[in-house]
Design a protein around this motif. Structure first.
Motif, PDB file in Angstrom:
ATOM      1  N   ASP A  45      53.993  66.935  32.389  1.00  0.00           N
ATOM      2  CA  ASP A  45      52.894  65.975  32.361  1.00  0.00           C
ATOM      3  C   ASP A  45      52.339  65.678  33.752  1.00  0.00           C
ATOM      4  O   ASP A  45      51.171  65.975  34.029  1.00  0.00           O
ATOM      5  CB  ASP A  45      53.300  64.657  31.678  1.00  0.00           C
ATOM      6  N   GLU A  46      53.150  65.108  34.654  1.00  0.00           N
ATOM      7  CA  GLU A  46      52.601  64.659  35.928  1.00  0.00           C
ATOM      8  C   GLU A  46      52.358  65.800  36.907  1.00  0.00           C
ATOM      9  O   GLU A  46      51.348  65.835  37.606  1.00  0.00           O
ATOM     10  CB  GLU A  46      53.547  63.637  36.584  1.00  0.00           C
ATOM     11  N   GLY A  47      53.290  66.745  37.014  1.00  0.00           N
ATOM     12  CA  GLY A  47      53.211  67.796  38.010  1.00  0.00           C
ATOM     13  C   GLY A  47      53.898  67.380  39.300  1.00  0.00           C
ATOM     14  O   GLY A  47      54.103  66.192  39.580  1.00  0.00           O
ATOM     15  N   VAL A  48      54.275  68.366  40.110  1.00  0.00           N
ATOM     16  CA  VAL A  48      54.988  68.122  41.363  1.00  0.00           C
ATOM     17  C   VAL A  48      53.989  68.108  42.514  1.00  0.00           C
ATOM     18  O   VAL A  48      53.212  69.048  42.695  1.00  0.00           O
ATOM     19  CB  VAL A  48      56.058  69.208  41.603  1.00  0.00           C
ATOM     20  N   ALA A  49      54.045  67.031  43.313  1.00  0.00           N
ATOM     21  CA  ALA A  49      53.136  66.918  44.459  1.00  0.00           C
ATOM     22  C   ALA A  49      53.735  67.527  45.712  1.00  0.00           C
ATOM     23  O   ALA A  49      53.029  68.137  46.515  1.00  0.00           O
ATOM     24  CB  ALA A  49      52.796  65.454  44.717  1.00  0.00           C
ATOM     25  N   ALA A  50      55.035  67.387  45.923  1.00  0.00           N
ATOM     26  CA  ALA A  50      55.677  67.885  47.139  1.00  0.00           C
ATOM     27  C   ALA A  50      57.161  68.104  46.872  1.00  0.00           C
ATOM     28  O   ALA A  50      57.751  67.450  46.007  1.00  0.00           O
ATOM     29  CB  ALA A  50      55.491  66.908  48.299  1.00  0.00           C
ATOM     30  N   VAL A  51      57.743  69.042  47.625  1.00  0.00           N
ATOM     31  CA  VAL A  51      59.177  69.327  47.524  1.00  0.00           C
ATOM     32  C   VAL A  51      59.755  69.327  48.934  1.00  0.00           C
ATOM     33  O   VAL A  51      59.269  70.055  49.813  1.00  0.00           O
ATOM     34  CB  VAL A  51      59.457  70.677  46.839  1.00  0.00           C
ATOM     35  N   THR A  52      60.779  68.525  49.147  1.00  0.00           N
ATOM     36  CA  THR A  52      61.455  68.424  50.434  1.00  0.00           C
ATOM     37  C   THR A  52      62.831  69.065  50.325  1.00  0.00           C
ATOM     38  O   THR A  52      63.563  68.812  49.357  1.00  0.00           O
ATOM     39  CB  THR A  52      61.605  66.957  50.868  1.00  0.00           C
ATOM     40  N   VAL A  53      63.170  69.889  51.302  1.00  0.00           N
ATOM     41  CA  VAL A  53      64.493  70.500  51.346  1.00  0.00           C
ATOM     42  C   VAL A  53      65.435  69.543  52.071  1.00  0.00           C
ATOM     43  O   VAL A  53      65.141  69.075  53.183  1.00  0.00           O
ATOM     44  CB  VAL A  53      64.461  71.859  52.068  1.00  0.00           C
ATOM     45  N   LEU A  54      66.565  69.248  51.445  1.00  0.00           N
ATOM     46  CA  LEU A  54      67.553  68.331  52.007  1.00  0.00           C
ATOM     47  C   LEU A  54      68.776  69.106  52.475  1.00  0.00           C
ATOM     48  O   LEU A  54      69.296  69.961  51.742  1.00  0.00           O
ATOM     49  CB  LEU A  54      67.982  67.293  50.978  1.00  0.00           C
TER      50      LEU A  54
END
Length: 414
Positions: free
Chosen positions: A333-342
């Protein structure tokens, strides 16, 4: 012939009457599950390890004593001693029978306690054979060996449990289903009039920890897999009995197979469209993840969790920093805006979106993410040593979700 043993056996059999009556009233739901539904009924090589498992759970030295008692019972049975015939029938037959059945039976659920009735009979006979020549020789060195082996086993469990990133190994050794409930119960609002768990085991543990007998349970696949659906309905604690009005829902995301998790999350939002997130709790380095949601308030919008995965590195071979990361992510539904590697829980790099991953979407039975499942790439700096690597996905609605950490070994780089 002495009728007293038969009278005792008949009285003992009366204990089965409640189970029989329950099955007669409910189409043999309990018996059908225990004898048919839970078992694959095909040969499984891992079941050959049963004797080793039995030696561990009964303590190695005691297991040796019980085996000696079983051999003695069989020998004296041949001597026409009726007392030893009873010992042999009650102490030897059940373990052998369960071992034979176990070769073809369910290996996913606990079954190491099945031979226990036979062990109780052999325990009664064990003192009569402790003076035998074999056990006299065993006593000279066996006590120390048995105690040492037992201590080494439990010491190994303790070492594994203390490893911060060894949850994959720990899951195979420790009863993960029995861990974490006190911590979770501490986050559940005590003032909630209606408390709902998404599966029966979670509901039982919350009921125990919170001293409540009114924890409702959703129609979760785990209920069917463990034969508990009918039982919940009889108690009036199933989803159909859930009263209207506000309440708190506790979801155990990791209690369901990965391929089914997005579908179950969508099912949760369909059932509780106004659910508001209260807290997300990860235990055992992410091997258990819980979400607490508040529903029935008339406001809010249920938020689907985002899903992601690290394809590389896998953790099987060391990497040199900076290393390349590949994976994928999506959020229904919303979608991913950003992905951060931890790295060790701290932001180390921002991932770049790449090509669509229709293979992943097919694996999950489709997705309602407006962008579909997208691949991820990143160049990640990290200090040498053992590191925990994870992804933090930020949805377009502002929600944040983290993947379960994996352990990698980072070698020194330029």
């Amino acid at each position: 012939a002495d009728r007293r043993p038969w009278i005792a056996a008949g009285l003992a059999a009366c204990g089965l009457l409640p189970t029989l009556l329950f099955d007669l009233r409910h189409d043999f739901a309990a018996l059908g599950f225990q004898l048919a539904e839970r078992h694959p009924w095909r040969f499984q090589t891992e079941a050959l390890a049963q004797p080793l498992v039995q030696a561990i759970v009964t303590v190695p030295l005691l297991y040796i004593v019980l085996l000696a008692a079983a051999v003695a019972a069989l020998r004296r049975w041949r001597g026409d001693d009726p007392a030893w015939a009873v010992v042999a029938a009650g102490g030897v037959v059940p373990p052998l029978l369960y071992f034979s059945i176990g070769l073809f039976a369910d290996q996913d659920r606990v079954g190491f306690h099945w031979p226990a009735p036979g062990y109780l009979v052999l325990c009664a006979a064990a003192p009569l054979v402790l003076n035998g020549p074999v056990l006299r020789r065993l006593a000279r060195w066996g006590w120390g060996l048995g105690v040492a082996a037992t201590l080494m086993f439990f010491l190994g469990l303790a070492v594994v449990a203390r490893q911060p990133h060894a949850t994959g190994t720990m899951k195979g050794l420790l009863p993960v289903n029995a861990i974490g409930w006190p911590e979770l119960a501490g986050y559940v609002p005590r003032s909630a009039d209606t408390l709902v768990a998404d599966n029966f085991l979670l509901g039982a543990e919350l009921a125990f920890e919170l001293r409540r007998d009114d924890v409702y349970v959703l129609d979760h696949p785990r209920n069917q897999e463990h034969g508990r659906a009918v039982q919940l309905a009889v108690w009036g604690l199933d989803e159909a009995s859930l009263p209207p009005g506000p309440g708190v829902l506790v979801v155990e995301d990791t209690a369901i197979e990965p391929a089914d998790r997005p579908g179950w999350a969508r099912r949760i939002c369909e059932r509780f469209p106004d659910a508001n997130p209260l807290v997300t709790l990860q235990l055992l380095q992410g091997s258990k993840r819980f979400r607490l949601l508040e529903f029935g308030q008339g406001t809010g919008s249920c938020d689907h969790p985002a899903f992601g995965y690290i394809d590389a590195p896998t953790g099987r071979t060391p990497v040199t920093a900076p290393f390349s990361l590949a994976g994928w992510a999506f959020d229904d539904d919303e979608g991913v805006a950003a992905v951060t590697v931890l790295v060790d829980g701290r932001p180390a790099a921002e991932a770049r979106f790449g090509e669509p991953r229709p293979d992943v979407a097919t694996y999950f039975g489709g997705t309602t993410d407006p962008d579909g499942v997208r691949s991820l790439k990143a160049t990640v700096p990290a200090e040498p040593g053992t590191r925990a690597l994870a992804l933090r996905m930020t949805s377009r609605d502002g929600g944040s979700w983290e993947t379960r950490p994996i352990t990698i070994e980072v070698a020194g780089g330029d």
